[in-house]
Motif scaffolding. Sequence first.
Motif, short mmCIF file in Angstrom:
data_model
loop_
_atom_site.label_atom_id
_atom_site.label_comp_id
_atom_site.label_asym_id
_atom_site.label_seq_id
_atom_site.Cartn_x
_atom_site.Cartn_y
_atom_site.Cartn_z
N ILE A 5 0.86 -1.18 0.00
CA ILE A 5 0.00 0.00 0.00
C ILE A 5 0.90 1.23 0.00
CG2 ILE A 5 -1.67 1.33 1.36
CD1 ILE A 5 -2.81 -1.38 2.29
N VAL A 6 0.70 2.07 -1.01
CA VAL A 6 1.53 3.28 -1.10
C VAL A 6 0.70 4.46 -0.58
CG1 VAL A 6 2.79 4.82 -2.66
CG2 VAL A 6 2.79 2.35 -3.07
N MET A 7 1.20 5.09 0.47
CA MET A 7 0.50 6.23 1.09
C MET A 7 0.84 7.51 0.35
SD MET A 7 -1.23 5.39 3.86
CE MET A 7 -1.28 7.00 4.71
N VAL A 8 -0.18 8.20 -0.11
CA VAL A 8 0.04 9.52 -0.72
C VAL A 8 -1.04 10.46 -0.23
CG1 VAL A 8 0.37 10.83 -2.84
CG2 VAL A 8 0.82 8.37 -2.84
N ASN A 9 -0.65 11.43 0.54
CA ASN A 9 -1.59 12.46 0.97
C ASN A 9 -2.84 11.84 1.61
OD1 ASN A 9 -2.40 15.13 1.18
ND2 ASN A 9 -3.45 15.12 -0.81
N GLY A 10 -2.62 10.83 2.40
CA GLY A 10 -3.76 10.23 3.09
C GLY A 10 -4.47 9.15 2.29
N GLU A 11 -4.22 9.11 1.00
CA GLU A 11 -4.78 8.03 0.18
C GLU A 11 -3.90 6.80 0.37
OE1 GLU A 11 -7.14 8.56 -3.04
OE2 GLU A 11 -7.88 9.88 -1.43
N ARG A 12 -4.56 5.66 0.51
CA ARG A 12 -3.80 4.42 0.66
C ARG A 12 -3.94 3.62 -0.65
NH1 ARG A 12 -2.86 2.49 5.64
NH2 ARG A 12 -3.71 0.45 5.10
N ILE A 13 -3.07 3.91 -1.58
CA ILE A 13 -3.19 3.29 -2.91
C ILE A 13 -2.77 1.82 -2.85
CG2 ILE A 13 -2.41 3.42 -5.31
CD1 ILE A 13 -2.02 6.45 -4.81
N GLY A 14 -3.68 0.98 -3.26
CA GLY A 14 -3.43 -0.46 -3.20
C GLY A 14 -4.22 -1.15 -2.10
N ASN A 15 -5.07 -0.37 -1.40
CA ASN A 15 -5.81 -0.93 -0.26
C ASN A 15 -7.14 -1.57 -0.68
OD1 ASN A 15 -7.33 1.28 -0.91
ND2 ASN A 15 -7.60 2.00 1.20
N GLY A 16 -7.38 -1.66 -1.98
CA GLY A 16 -8.63 -2.28 -2.42
C GLY A 16 -9.66 -1.26 -2.86
N ASP A 17 -9.53 -0.03 -2.41
CA ASP A 17 -10.43 1.03 -2.87
C ASP A 17 -9.84 1.68 -4.12
OD1 ASP A 17 -12.23 0.76 -0.75
OD2 ASP A 17 -10.91 1.97 0.54
N PRO A 18 -10.70 2.19 -4.97
CA PRO A 18 -10.20 2.86 -6.17
C PRO A 18 -9.81 4.31 -5.89
CG PRO A 18 -12.59 2.67 -6.26
CD PRO A 18 -12.17 2.06 -4.96
N HIS A 19 -8.78 4.75 -6.58
CA HIS A 19 -8.29 6.11 -6.40
C HIS A 19 -8.23 6.81 -7.75
CE1 HIS A 19 -7.09 5.11 -2.28
NE2 HIS A 19 -6.88 3.92 -2.81
N LEU A 20 -8.45 8.11 -7.74
CA LEU A 20 -8.42 8.87 -8.99
C LEU A 20 -7.22 9.81 -9.01
CD1 LEU A 20 -12.20 9.84 -9.50
CD2 LEU A 20 -10.98 7.82 -10.33
N ILE A 21 -6.55 9.84 -10.15
CA ILE A 21 -5.43 10.77 -10.37
C ILE A 21 -5.80 11.57 -11.61
CG2 ILE A 21 -2.96 11.00 -10.80
CD1 ILE A 21 -2.59 8.20 -9.63
#
Lengths: 349, 349, 349, 349
Positions: A91-107
């Motif tokens: 899980i890569v933490m960026v600005n409070g987002e936990r990328i890779g935690n199973g939730d989708p993230h938008l860039i």
Amino acid sequence: MKNLSSSKDAITKIEEQLIQLVLKRHKLVQELQTNDGISSESLFTRMVHLAKKKKDEQMIEAIEDLFKGLSDKKKEKTFLYSREHQKEDTIVMVNGERIGNGDPHLIMGPCAVESDQQVREVAAVLKQKGVKLLRGGAFKPRTSPYDFQGLGVEGLEILSRVAREHNMAVVTEIMSADQIEEAIPFVDVIQVGSRNMQNFSLLNELGRIDKPILLKRGLSATIEEFKLAAEYILSHGNKKVILCERGIRTYETATRNTLDISAVPILKQETHLPVIVDVTHSTGRKDLLAPAAKAALAIGADGIMAEVHPDPANALSDSKQQMNLNEFEEFYSEIQHFLKRNQYELTYA
Amino acid sequence: MKNLSSSKDAITKIEEQLIQLVLKRHKLVQELQTNDGISSESLFTRMVHLAKKKKDEQMIEAIEDLFKGLSDKKKEKTFLYSREHQKEDTIVMVNGERIGNGDPHLIMGPCAVESDQQVREVAAVLKQKGVKLLRGGAFKPRTSPYDFQGLGVEGLEILSRVAREHNMAVVTEIMSADQIEEAIPFVDVIQVGSRNMQNFSLLNELGRIDKPILLKRGLSATIEEFKLAAEYILSHGNKKVILCERGIRTYETATRNTLDISAVPILKQETHLPVIVDVTHSTGRKDLLAPAAKAALAIGADGIMAEVHPDPANALSDSKQQMNLNEFEEFYSEIQHFLKRNQYELTYA
Amino acid sequence: MKNLSSSKDAITKIEEQLIQLVLKRHKLVQELQTNDGISSESLFTRMVHLAKKKKDEQMIEAIEDLFKGLSDKKKEKTFLYSREHQKEDTIVMVNGERIGNGDPHLIMGPCAVESDQQVREVAAVLKQKGVKLLRGGAFKPRTSPYDFQGLGVEGLEILSRVAREHNMAVVTEIMSADQIEEAIPFVDVIQVGSRNMQNFSLLNELGRIDKPILLKRGLSATIEEFKLAAEYILSHGNKKVILCERGIRTYETATRNTLDISAVPILKQETHLPVIVDVTHSTGRKDLLAPAAKAALAIGADGIMAEVHPDPANALSDSKQQMNLNEFEEFYSEIQHFLKRNQYELTYA
Amino acid sequence: MKNLSSSKDAITKIEEQLIQLVLKRHKLVQELQTNDGISSESLFTRMVHLAKKKKDEQMIEAIEDLFKGLSDKKKEKTFLYSREHQKEDTIVMVNGERIGNGDPHLIMGPCAVESDQQVREVAAVLKQKGVKLLRGGAFKPRTSPYDFQGLGVEGLEILSRVAREHNMAVVTEIMSADQIEEAIPFVDVIQVGSRNMQNFSLLNELGRIDKPILLKRGLSATIEEFKLAAEYILSHGNKKVILCERGIRTYETATRNTLDISAVPILKQETHLPVIVDVTHSTGRKDLLAPAAKAALAIGADGIMAEVHPDPANALSDSKQQMNLNEFEEFYSEIQHFLKRNQYELTYA
């Protein structure tokens, strides 16, 4: 050297015995096939099966050594990107987002940073929707030397200033190792572009810093080469690598590239790294951004990257494939609707 | 703004007239086709033809402006690589060889520099045949970070020392801009590898020095992108660029890459730069080196690059595709025979 | 011939006038640009615009004839597959399933029909889950002439018998026009395989019958070519065409083919025909069937085709990529779960 | 079934013994490696080596059966196309030309037969240069059903009439098995087009007749698939097969297809069949026909196919890539010059 040659003799003797046994078995199998028509599994498969039943690791290894090719599987274990090396998801933490935690993230954000106002307009709209990762290019790799090459450090400053004000994180591309130092103060995630996926000098240096790296797949890189490019970064110490599928070059011209959607589950299986999909570069068509994003999320992507610009028609690069702000709102609501139905939550929403 | 709007009105009026004329002509052509079955050329083609007869440049331009797409042709003229910019062939001088002068040139040597002795063995054989350009990798871009990465500066020293002793020139790859300075004293031609064809930071720096550059086509670069990569170097001031076709990535697996032999005459037509063919990487098969080299020379290549190693089986990279010294001698005599029949002369022979 | 040549003279005269006008306009535009910096539309665009305002079809046509390429747009409207020709979705009725109605449909069964028992085992399990379309190959196009070529008519009989007993419909491949007649009594949907996508003799004949056709995309067909292959069938009278994306050939070897997921929304936009996705041939990997199916459904596919075999290890073809019955149940429940979340209903469930 | 199960037990027992031996050998090898650093060959390699020394065919077979994949090499021998099956070159006799005899042959003519006069004009010029093989399409496979589909049997009649008068042979495409019978009286070489390379029904029927077949490589066929398509014809009894490389589909758009020049020597090595190159379809550019032909001849092609039309601009198909008669004369003299230098003789010149 006496020992050595006697060992060699012993090995040869065993090999002789092996051959006789293999031959004996072969004849039996042939008889059976003639009489019975059964299609036998290969000897190798059966031997591995027997060994596995015995749960004897060394025995399995010995059999696998029958062929060098088989040691590939074993080697795999030693790669730092592999699931064999690390079972749990990175899980890569960026600005409070936990990328890779199973939730989708938008860039999201413009292709290139063009002005403070341009970035500000986009950021305001993104922020409103809860998007926390702001992309934008300050150093632009362009096919022609006469095309807009980006604002450089000034672009980084704009991005950083606007992002801070909106409590967003900056995702931006660096094109060579010597830009790392000046970029670091402004950047939260350093992007390696497709053309640089095998710029090993750059990868090595990025492996030595403590920043998340978003590594894009090369234009015609195999999945194997993509994983090994990530290994360059990981093996130099930086474990915060996000993989990005962005389409591959094929003969088809209806889309800018061909989104290799299958790469997502393959990368999720074979590595422990987060995998996102850049829907803008893979399709190159605004009408396909939302459909491609839904497919990517359905197949297990950890996030979506796409380009938004306040005035795409006058953009200095990629004017045809960037969404304007209204198109972004439609895109967002379509994705949001899809995610809700699938009981995901946009963590920031 | 009165002038402006009256001009606009005038333009609109002309357009009205144009439409009427186009319509009138259309009807006439239709009648003719009905009666006579002739298929008329497009109006555009005929208009350009008429204008050319009048040798009125502005008239041609005006017609071409009918469609923006047509201005591409015109733009082409401004690229430094183009035949429109420079009619005569660029000749790159290296160690007395005039690459691009119509004679074929050979660039040979091991994939990677492994030791002084290894390079020395190869160089001695090459020298004997008159080969004057010695290739060898000191910085090796490798798919995996765990593969042999080259001897670095030590490799450059070996190459340089052996080459000087044999009165040969050194062709070797540089992987990033920061290696340029340390490499310059040892190197006669700097090679940009396929993976770096769009490493623009590197190209820009190479454009600022005064050394011949051998630019390899990217793994899946179009010819258009290849020419524009060369333009990066040319536009920064370095005119000594040699293009190298080295096979492109396709679905076919019988060869390592697919030699795009047609790229050679296209590049010769559209640019004034020398074009060589790397037969080792394009085929990846020793049995195809001589046939591919003959095809390349027949189609107009200015030179051939291939790998030779004293002991390929134990080479630290690409062991399957390098020729051993005997294979090189056979290769050489086959090429030599072919060239003689074609009344070329190997300038160095 | 007097008339002819005087018409030709008249045409030339008009062309002269056109050139003068184009030139005059060009100069005016240049002046305006210098003074005002406005970016003018191309003359062509403006002329079309003016003609359209006048609603004069012939005038538009005349202008479009300026360039042959421009008639492409116009032609598009006349293609029977196109949305311009038919706005509403085509729904193909098969055994009570309305393919193309917005609900997802499953087409499942073994790669090749091998025996009555084999098909029976699969059909029983499929039937239980409500699958109504049973696939299976009786005529098998195989790369080598020595590989199992299918049971032929006997295979059709088996398929048909088992399907009738289970109230399922038969989807099966025909390889040439002369097989149509013998196949018709046994078959509900005739499949055209990838290798035959441009077997125009076959397509023409299939256009003359009244059976649904499942047309697979060729191994390296563009979307454009795929649509035009469908047009062959449609233009001969058969409107019941289902398109099937099944992966394209690229350099990537991690999957058997590269699933071109973007083709689905493009085909849905540009044609009114149902579009399904063959997840077995596009991925060639059992571990990717469910993920790929979810992506296909998320992006708007009308159905999924996949292979199920009671004993894949001993299958006579494609043994690695067929699901066994347990794997099918897992696949089914994963898809079912996904569809429920997305508020679709499997119409048959 | 008692025998069967006791045989199965015996097999299992042998496998147990094999495992123990493999394990024992593995440990010895590991010891050796630790002490001595020697890189051991794989067990498999050594076992094959031992068996070969004993010259015991069954023993070799038994070992190779360890892995199914290894039988590929062995299978190769049995393919009728292979050099293992037939060492000497196949020579296909057509109208006195011995295709495959080491001399180059030309197959020229219009893309499509359009009229008696058109064919006559071309044939007269070809005849004058000594070209004996006249190509022309009567059945045209076209991407769109609305494009000119050829004159059909009337086209065959024209071709045949003109060819007989000029003492030339007819090479023309047949698109389906049911056209064979009507075509046979008019045709000397039946061409299978790229789109039909895997039209197995057609290949099977062509295997049953006694006419030379010119088999074109599929648009994205591997060399392996190409050889196996030839095997379909050969295995049905027709040994007169000529292979034709005609470019493969890649991402590059500068040429219509990518001429896979390396396929020529590979096919010459791995098969005994004549190999020709279609320079028109592989490049799609008139300016590349002569260069590509020279490359093809230099690399060992047995012949060149190219399109010539008296009035390409008004051709009903492929108008851009066909040579006009003057261009043909230039092409011819360039090739002739090249061949003379290479001491070949055009057998007919």
